[in-house]
Write a protein that holds these residues in place. Sequence first.
Motif, PDB file in Angstrom:
ATOM      1  N   ALA A 181      -2.251  15.941  -1.800  1.00 29.22           N
ATOM      2  CA  ALA A 181      -1.819  16.442  -0.289  1.00 29.22           C
ATOM      3  C   ALA A 181      -2.141  15.045   0.922  1.00 29.22           C
ATOM      4  O   ALA A 181      -1.730  15.226   1.708  1.00 29.22           O
ATOM      5  CB  ALA A 181      -2.886  17.493   0.248  1.00 29.22           C
ATOM      6  N   ASP A 182      -2.897  14.300   0.409  1.00 30.79           N
ATOM      7  CA  ASP A 182      -3.149  13.014   1.163  1.00 30.79           C
ATOM      8  C   ASP A 182      -3.653  11.803   0.331  1.00 30.79           C
ATOM      9  O   ASP A 182      -3.691  11.992  -0.826  1.00 30.79           O
ATOM     10  CB  ASP A 182      -4.151  13.510   2.138  1.00 30.79           C
ATOM     11  N   ARG A 183      -4.029  10.818   0.845  1.00 28.03           N
ATOM     12  CA  ARG A 183      -4.557   9.722   0.066  1.00 28.03           C
ATOM     13  C   ARG A 183      -5.680   9.825  -0.587  1.00 28.03           C
ATOM     14  O   ARG A 183      -5.939   9.519  -1.749  1.00 28.03           O
ATOM     15  CB  ARG A 183      -4.795   8.335   1.017  1.00 28.03           C
ATOM     16  N   PRO A 184      -6.589  10.534  -0.182  1.00 26.22           N
ATOM     17  CA  PRO A 184      -7.743  11.131  -0.964  1.00 26.22           C
ATOM     18  C   PRO A 184      -7.451  11.786  -2.280  1.00 26.22           C
ATOM     19  O   PRO A 184      -8.328  11.479  -3.365  1.00 26.22           O
ATOM     20  CB  PRO A 184      -8.842  11.952  -0.181  1.00 26.22           C
ATOM     21  N   ASP A 185      -6.605  12.577  -2.181  1.00 27.29           N
ATOM     22  CA  ASP A 185      -5.987  13.289  -3.540  1.00 27.29           C
ATOM     23  C   ASP A 185      -5.633  12.021  -4.361  1.00 27.29           C
ATOM     24  O   ASP A 185      -5.646  12.117  -5.477  1.00 27.29           O
ATOM     25  CB  ASP A 185      -4.945  14.223  -3.227  1.00 27.29           C
ATOM     26  N   TYR A 186      -4.851  11.319  -3.814  1.00 31.47           N
ATOM     27  CA  TYR A 186      -4.144  10.043  -4.866  1.00 31.47           C
ATOM     28  C   TYR A 186      -5.219   9.303  -5.455  1.00 31.47           C
ATOM     29  O   TYR A 186      -5.135   9.159  -6.587  1.00 31.47           O
ATOM     30  CB  TYR A 186      -3.222   9.316  -3.889  1.00 31.47           C
ATOM     31  N   GLU A 187      -6.108   8.917  -4.524  1.00 35.75           N
ATOM     32  CA  GLU A 187      -7.283   8.139  -4.987  1.00 35.75           C
ATOM     33  C   GLU A 187      -8.051   8.933  -6.138  1.00 35.75           C
ATOM     34  O   GLU A 187      -8.500   8.285  -7.279  1.00 35.75           O
ATOM     35  CB  GLU A 187      -8.333   7.682  -4.260  1.00 35.75           C
ATOM     36  N   TYR A 188      -8.272  10.208  -6.047  1.00 35.35           N
ATOM     37  CA  TYR A 188      -8.883  11.066  -6.918  1.00 35.35           C
ATOM     38  C   TYR A 188      -8.012  10.991  -8.320  1.00 35.35           C
ATOM     39  O   TYR A 188      -8.635  10.892  -9.243  1.00 35.35           O
ATOM     40  CB  TYR A 188      -9.182  12.334  -6.255  1.00 35.35           C
ATOM     41  N   ALA A 189      -6.707  11.317  -8.028  1.00 36.88           N
ATOM     42  CA  ALA A 189      -6.013  11.152  -9.474  1.00 36.88           C
ATOM     43  C   ALA A 189      -6.007  10.032 -10.111  1.00 36.88           C
ATOM     44  O   ALA A 189      -6.241   9.921 -11.392  1.00 36.88           O
ATOM     45  CB  ALA A 189      -4.540  11.542  -9.132  1.00 36.88           C
ATOM     46  N   ARG A 190      -6.076   8.934  -9.363  1.00 33.03           N
ATOM     47  CA  ARG A 190      -6.027   7.348  -9.886  1.00 33.03           C
ATOM     48  C   ARG A 190      -7.364   7.363 -10.749  1.00 33.03           C
ATOM     49  O   ARG A 190      -7.345   6.806 -11.871  1.00 33.03           O
ATOM     50  CB  ARG A 190      -5.652   6.551  -8.913  1.00 33.03           C
ATOM     51  N   GLN A 191      -8.263   7.766 -10.013  1.00 29.64           N
ATOM     52  CA  GLN A 191      -9.753   7.461 -10.824  1.00 29.64           C
ATOM     53  C   GLN A 191     -10.007   8.317 -11.948  1.00 29.64           C
ATOM     54  O   GLN A 191     -10.270   8.253 -13.101  1.00 29.64           O
ATOM     55  CB  GLN A 191     -10.943   8.006  -9.798  1.00 29.64           C
ATOM     56  N   ARG A 217       5.128   4.487  -2.668  1.00 28.75           N
ATOM     57  CA  ARG A 217       4.593   3.384  -2.260  1.00 28.75           C
ATOM     58  C   ARG A 217       3.207   3.076  -2.929  1.00 28.75           C
ATOM     59  O   ARG A 217       3.112   1.961  -3.464  1.00 28.75           O
ATOM     60  CB  ARG A 217       4.563   3.166  -0.739  1.00 28.75           C
ATOM     61  N   TRP A 218       2.250   3.959  -2.958  1.00 29.23           N
ATOM     62  CA  TRP A 218       1.098   3.862  -3.358  1.00 29.23           C
ATOM     63  C   TRP A 218       1.122   3.574  -5.018  1.00 29.23           C
ATOM     64  O   TRP A 218       0.425   2.690  -5.537  1.00 29.23           O
ATOM     65  CB  TRP A 218       0.226   4.996  -3.373  1.00 29.23           C
ATOM     66  N   MET A 219       1.948   4.470  -5.650  1.00 30.60           N
ATOM     67  CA  MET A 219       2.179   4.103  -6.957  1.00 30.60           C
ATOM     68  C   MET A 219       2.582   2.690  -7.350  1.00 30.60           C
ATOM     69  O   MET A 219       2.124   2.076  -8.461  1.00 30.60           O
ATOM     70  CB  MET A 219       3.246   5.024  -7.660  1.00 30.60           C
ATOM     71  N   LEU A 220       3.504   1.962  -6.803  1.00 32.02           N
ATOM     72  CA  LEU A 220       4.221   0.759  -7.112  1.00 32.02           C
ATOM     73  C   LEU A 220       3.138  -0.326  -6.633  1.00 32.02           C
ATOM     74  O   LEU A 220       3.156  -1.199  -7.377  1.00 32.02           O
ATOM     75  CB  LEU A 220       5.251   0.750  -6.106  1.00 32.02           C
ATOM     76  N   GLU A 221       2.257  -0.244  -5.630  1.00 29.88           N
ATOM     77  CA  GLU A 221       1.525  -1.145  -5.267  1.00 29.88           C
ATOM     78  C   GLU A 221       0.231  -1.171  -6.353  1.00 29.88           C
ATOM     79  O   GLU A 221      -0.367  -2.273  -6.716  1.00 29.88           O
ATOM     80  CB  GLU A 221       0.588  -0.631  -3.992  1.00 29.88           C
TER      81      GLU A 221
END
Length: 214
Positions: free
Chosen positions: A148-158, A187-191
């Motif tokens: 839903a947002d950047r914190p969710d992405y960071e959670y997934a990445r961790q 964009r986040w994924m590629l970075e």
Amino acid sequence: MTELKVCEIFKSIQGESTYAGLPCAFVRLSGCPLDCRWCDTAYAKTEGRTMTMEAILAEVAALGVDLVEVTGGEPLAQEGCPALLTALCDAGYGVLLETNGAEDISVVDDRVRVIMDIKCPGSGMDRAMRWANLDNLPPKSQIKFVLADRPDYEYARQVIGRHGLAERAEILLSMVHGRLEPSQVVRWMLEDGIKARFQLQMHKFIWPPEARGV
């Protein structure tokens, strides 16, 4: 005689996962113990009819496709779900299971291709995750994070890094429809060089997002 409460059975295309775009029969079982903030199948919690396994198999056979997904609601919330999955495998179908990560997947036939959510904090259901499921993933499993947002992405990445998930399953990243721009997730994924597959919910672009039976 095994009976299950079925919300709907229909034929469409698979809208998600590595099987996206393929014709597929869907068996949507009723009921779910979770309450995700943006659940798009809330009707499946209560709606449905009781069917025997034989009736379900007959209705699936009449649809004339060789790929079947059992979904919900949360299909594993029903005691008869594992037996249905095995029966579908025995009938020669390619069988997919869409499950929310909160139910025990060790009861699932190893022939089934499990697509398991790991709920992110934005869903409000991240604490419901049954982490022991990561040790019971059958072959060819896929793990899905809905962001839903950047914190969710960071959670997934961790979570992906902490559990070495990229080496254990196919990782799928998607966004809550209408809440996060697809280009932002890409964009986040590629970075970050994250080892995952980006996906869109294809059916929500073909039909109205609220459409049922598609």
